[in-house]
Design a protein around this motif. Structure first.
Motif, PDB file in Angstrom:
ATOM      1  N   UNK A   1     -42.294 -57.534  41.656  1.00  0.00           N
ATOM      2  CA  UNK A   1     -41.738 -58.788  41.150  1.00  0.00           C
ATOM      3  C   UNK A   1     -40.635 -59.291  42.082  1.00  0.00           C
ATOM      4  N   UNK A   2     -40.469 -60.610  42.116  1.00  0.00           N
ATOM      5  CA  UNK A   2     -39.559 -61.193  43.103  1.00  0.00           C
ATOM      6  C   UNK A   2     -38.492 -62.059  42.443  1.00  0.00           C
ATOM      7  N   UNK A   3     -37.243 -61.843  42.830  1.00  0.00           N
ATOM      8  CA  UNK A   3     -36.141 -62.685  42.332  1.00  0.00           C
ATOM      9  C   UNK A   3     -36.138 -63.996  43.119  1.00  0.00           C
ATOM     10  N   UNK A   4     -36.304 -65.099  42.407  1.00  0.00           N
ATOM     11  CA  UNK A   4     -36.335 -66.401  43.074  1.00  0.00           C
ATOM     12  C   UNK A   4     -34.976 -67.086  43.018  1.00  0.00           C
ATOM     13  N   UNK A   5     -34.161 -66.682  42.037  1.00  0.00           N
ATOM     14  CA  UNK A   5     -32.800 -67.226  41.946  1.00  0.00           C
ATOM     15  C   UNK A   5     -31.913 -66.126  41.368  1.00  0.00           C
ATOM     16  N   UNK A   6     -30.823 -65.764  42.061  1.00  0.00           N
ATOM     17  CA  UNK A   6     -29.947 -64.725  41.518  1.00  0.00           C
ATOM     18  C   UNK A   6     -29.126 -65.259  40.350  1.00  0.00           C
ATOM     19  N   UNK A   7     -28.776 -64.371  39.415  1.00  0.00           N
ATOM     20  CA  UNK A   7     -27.984 -64.785  38.252  1.00  0.00           C
ATOM     21  C   UNK A   7     -27.282 -63.598  37.640  1.00  0.00           C
ATOM     22  N   UNK A   8     -26.944 -63.699  36.361  1.00  0.00           N
ATOM     23  CA  UNK A   8     -26.205 -62.637  35.675  1.00  0.00           C
ATOM     24  C   UNK A   8     -26.966 -61.321  35.628  1.00  0.00           C
ATOM     25  N   UNK A   9     -28.287 -61.393  35.469  1.00  0.00           N
ATOM     26  CA  UNK A   9     -29.075 -60.163  35.477  1.00  0.00           C
ATOM     27  C   UNK A   9     -29.336 -59.853  36.948  1.00  0.00           C
ATOM     28  N   UNK A  10     -28.708 -58.805  37.462  1.00  0.00           N
ATOM     29  CA  UNK A  10     -28.753 -58.543  38.899  1.00  0.00           C
ATOM     30  C   UNK A  10     -29.985 -57.730  39.275  1.00  0.00           C
ATOM     31  N   UNK A  11     -30.241 -57.679  40.581  1.00  0.00           N
ATOM     32  CA  UNK A  11     -31.366 -56.900  41.099  1.00  0.00           C
ATOM     33  C   UNK A  11     -31.267 -55.445  40.631  1.00  0.00           C
ATOM     34  N   UNK A  12     -30.052 -54.901  40.671  1.00  0.00           N
ATOM     35  CA  UNK A  12     -29.859 -53.508  40.260  1.00  0.00           C
ATOM     36  C   UNK A  12     -30.238 -53.328  38.798  1.00  0.00           C
ATOM     37  N   UNK A  13     -29.863 -54.276  37.954  1.00  0.00           N
ATOM     38  CA  UNK A  13     -30.192 -54.164  36.529  1.00  0.00           C
ATOM     39  C   UNK A  13     -31.701 -54.211  36.318  1.00  0.00           C
ATOM     40  N   UNK A  14     -32.379 -55.054  37.081  1.00  0.00           N
ATOM     41  CA  UNK A  14     -33.841 -55.161  36.966  1.00  0.00           C
ATOM     42  C   UNK A  14     -34.493 -53.864  37.443  1.00  0.00           C
ATOM     43  N   UNK A  15     -34.008 -53.359  38.572  1.00  0.00           N
ATOM     44  CA  UNK A  15     -34.578 -52.132  39.153  1.00  0.00           C
ATOM     45  C   UNK A  15     -34.471 -50.950  38.206  1.00  0.00           C
ATOM     46  N   UNK A  16     -33.366 -50.906  37.480  1.00  0.00           N
ATOM     47  CA  UNK A  16     -33.180 -49.776  36.568  1.00  0.00           C
ATOM     48  C   UNK A  16     -34.293 -49.698  35.548  1.00  0.00           C
ATOM     49  N   UNK A  17     -34.836 -50.834  35.155  1.00  0.00           N
ATOM     50  CA  UNK A  17     -35.881 -50.779  34.122  1.00  0.00           C
ATOM     51  C   UNK A  17     -37.308 -50.887  34.656  1.00  0.00           C
ATOM     52  N   UNK A  18     -37.539 -51.536  35.798  1.00  0.00           N
ATOM     53  CA  UNK A  18     -38.933 -51.655  36.265  1.00  0.00           C
ATOM     54  C   UNK A  18     -39.161 -51.158  37.692  1.00  0.00           C
ATOM     55  N   UNK A  19     -38.148 -50.551  38.295  1.00  0.00           N
ATOM     56  CA  UNK A  19     -38.347 -50.073  39.666  1.00  0.00           C
ATOM     57  C   UNK A  19     -38.229 -51.193  40.670  1.00  0.00           C
TER      58      UNK A  19
ATOM     59  N   UNK B   1     -12.152 -69.988  49.185  1.00  0.00           N
ATOM     60  CA  UNK B   1     -12.345 -68.642  49.712  1.00  0.00           C
ATOM     61  C   UNK B   1     -13.742 -68.175  49.291  1.00  0.00           C
ATOM     62  N   UNK B   2     -14.320 -67.261  50.066  1.00  0.00           N
ATOM     63  CA  UNK B   2     -15.627 -66.703  49.665  1.00  0.00           C
ATOM     64  C   UNK B   2     -15.396 -65.463  48.798  1.00  0.00           C
ATOM     65  N   UNK B   3     -16.470 -64.977  48.168  1.00  0.00           N
ATOM     66  CA  UNK B   3     -16.369 -63.801  47.307  1.00  0.00           C
ATOM     67  C   UNK B   3     -17.318 -62.717  47.783  1.00  0.00           C
ATOM     68  N   UNK B   4     -16.980 -61.473  47.469  1.00  0.00           N
ATOM     69  CA  UNK B   4     -17.867 -60.381  47.850  1.00  0.00           C
ATOM     70  C   UNK B   4     -19.222 -60.581  47.161  1.00  0.00           C
ATOM     71  N   UNK B   5     -20.281 -60.141  47.841  1.00  0.00           N
ATOM     72  CA  UNK B   5     -21.616 -60.486  47.348  1.00  0.00           C
ATOM     73  C   UNK B   5     -22.322 -59.369  46.603  1.00  0.00           C
ATOM     74  N   UNK B   6     -21.563 -58.431  46.027  1.00  0.00           N
ATOM     75  CA  UNK B   6     -22.257 -57.446  45.196  1.00  0.00           C
ATOM     76  C   UNK B   6     -22.410 -57.999  43.772  1.00  0.00           C
ATOM     77  N   UNK B   7     -23.311 -57.408  43.015  1.00  0.00           N
ATOM     78  CA  UNK B   7     -23.573 -57.796  41.626  1.00  0.00           C
ATOM     79  C   UNK B   7     -23.661 -59.306  41.467  1.00  0.00           C
ATOM     80  N   UNK B   8     -22.833 -59.779  40.543  1.00  0.00           N
ATOM     81  CA  UNK B   8     -22.794 -61.194  40.230  1.00  0.00           C
ATOM     82  C   UNK B   8     -22.345 -62.040  41.420  1.00  0.00           C
ATOM     83  N   UNK B   9     -21.669 -61.418  42.381  1.00  0.00           N
ATOM     84  CA  UNK B   9     -21.172 -62.138  43.547  1.00  0.00           C
ATOM     85  C   UNK B   9     -22.295 -62.823  44.315  1.00  0.00           C
ATOM     86  N   UNK B  10     -23.485 -62.244  44.297  1.00  0.00           N
ATOM     87  CA  UNK B  10     -24.627 -62.866  44.987  1.00  0.00           C
ATOM     88  C   UNK B  10     -24.952 -64.215  44.374  1.00  0.00           C
ATOM     89  N   UNK B  11     -24.984 -64.246  43.039  1.00  0.00           N
ATOM     90  CA  UNK B  11     -25.297 -65.507  42.354  1.00  0.00           C
ATOM     91  C   UNK B  11     -24.192 -66.530  42.596  1.00  0.00           C
TER      92      UNK B  11
END
Ligand code: AMP
Ligand code: MG
Length: 359
Positions: free
Chosen positions: A197-215, A333-343
């Motif tokens: 599955x592919x993330x087309x837009x980053x948001x509150x549910x992060x890639x890490x959160x998705x990976x934890x449940x579906x790989x 200023x920019x923000x770090x891009x981990x977790x929600x920072x990507x969105x």
């Protein structure tokens, strides 16, 4: 749009007390009209997702390009079957974990979903919002509600009813004022028609959160590409300039002290030229801009850099406030891009028209 509509504006604080408002709004949707309503992410502009003419009105009201598909909102899982050809196993797992919530899934669409809702695509985006007013409205409409964000195309998404009124008054039938939204950023979009599955837009549910449940899950590479790199995003909407304030917005990244120094110098120059200047900063850094503030710059504290959700929450409001004040030059200023920072950085990068300067 040529004909002005008298837009009904109603507050909803208590669903039991205000059920008549929801009934009225539901009737408007059923009859092919447009209703602005709160969700937990941003305010949406809703119409009957199964009615092509109603969906067309959304595009007209927003000035939205017709190839940019709408998200169908449902109030319970049983509404999904009618909209899609199949529900992949991994989608079921994600729905079980994150619905209702800020996650939109892309499926192969069924016959009943008109192409007028999907921007001509054979797929449909579906989400179950985690907001009682939104779900009550869908129930009252007795149909899935197609709803993009309730802003004029290209503008920041609305996070309070006032923003919707600013953009949509006279263009739509009704706006439900349900107070400030909880999150302030649009949903994570995940395409379930491909593997992985592919993330087309980053948001509150992060890639890490998705990976934890579906790989394994991957990002659409276009999310992080510049427009001139010519990588076509799978979510058509992601290609447009978006979330943009009217002023000239630039962001600075790098060593903290240097960033503050460069912003101070650039902003001071513009102030000398008699321009209206604003700076977006955090609780952590706002004191460093005191000299600029004394020179007349508007220093806006957007949130706490250690609590990115506070920044997400204020992001669009801050951009809109600059518009209201007529700010001509905005520095951030920019923000770090981990977790929600990507969105957050995804939206800010577009708001700044990719104008990010390393110092
Ligand atoms: P908005 O609701 O304004 O945040 O916009 C909805 C977003 O979902 C846009 O970026 C669309 O391009 C995207 N979207 C909706 N339906 C689909 C679909 N079937 N395939 C890919 N992206 C979609
Ligand atoms: Mg939008």
């Amino acid at each position: 749009m040529d004909t002005k509509i008298e837009t009904i504006i109603e507050k909803v604080e208590d669903l039991n007390k205000d059920s008549a408002v929801i009934e009225k709004a539901g009737r408007i949707i059923r009859e092919g009209g447009l209703v602005g309503f709160p969700t937990e992410t941003v305010y949406g502009l809703g119409a009957d997702a199964l009615n092509e003419e109603a969906a067309a009105k959304i595009y007209a009201a927003k000035g939205r390009p017709s190839d940019n598909p709408l998200i169908a909102h449902i109030s319970n899982i049983s509404m999904l079957d009618n909209l899609v050809q199949e529900v992949p196993e991994k989608a079921k797992v994600l729905m079980g974990r994150f619905w209702p919530g800020p996650m939109t899934l892309i499926f192969k669409k069924s016959e009943v979903v008109p192409k007028g809702t999907t921007g001509g695509l054979e797929t449909v985006a579906v989400r179950m919002p985690d907001n009682d007013i939104a779900r009550a409205l869908i129930d009252a409409s007795r149909t899935p509600i197609a709803a993009p964000s309730g802003n004029l195309s290209g503008k920041p998404s609305p996070t309070i009813a006032e923003h919707m009124i600013d953009d949509m008054y006279g263009r739509i039938d009704m706006i439900i004022d349900g107070g400030m939204v909880g999150m302030g950023l649009e949903s994570t979009i995940v395409d379930m028609t491909c593997e992985p599955p592919m993330i087309l837009r980053p948001g509150f549910i992060t890639k890490e959160m998705l990976r934890e449940v579906i790989g394994e899950v991957e990002y659409d590479k276009a999310i992080f590409a510049k427009p001139d790199e010519n990588v076509r995003p799978k979510a058509p909407g992601m290609k447009y300039r978006h979330y943009a304030p009217s002023g000239d917005f630039s962001m600075y990244e790098g060593d903290e002290e240097k960033v503050v120094a460069v912003i101070t110098q650039k902003a001071a120059q513009k102030l000398k030229e008699g321009k209206k200047v604003g700076v977006i900063t955090t609780y952590q850094h706002c004191d460093l801009y005191k000299p600029l503030e004394q020179m007349g710059a508007e220093i806006i504290t957007i949130g706490d850099e250690n609590k990115l959700e506070t920044i997400a929450n204020n992001l669009y409001k801050v951009l809109r406030d600059f518009d209201k004040k007529g700010t001509e030059f905005i520095y951030g200023e920019t923000f770090r891009e981990d977790d929600l920072g990507k969105a957050i950085m995804n939206r800010l990068t577009k708001a700044a028209g990719y104008n990010i300067i390393s110092v």
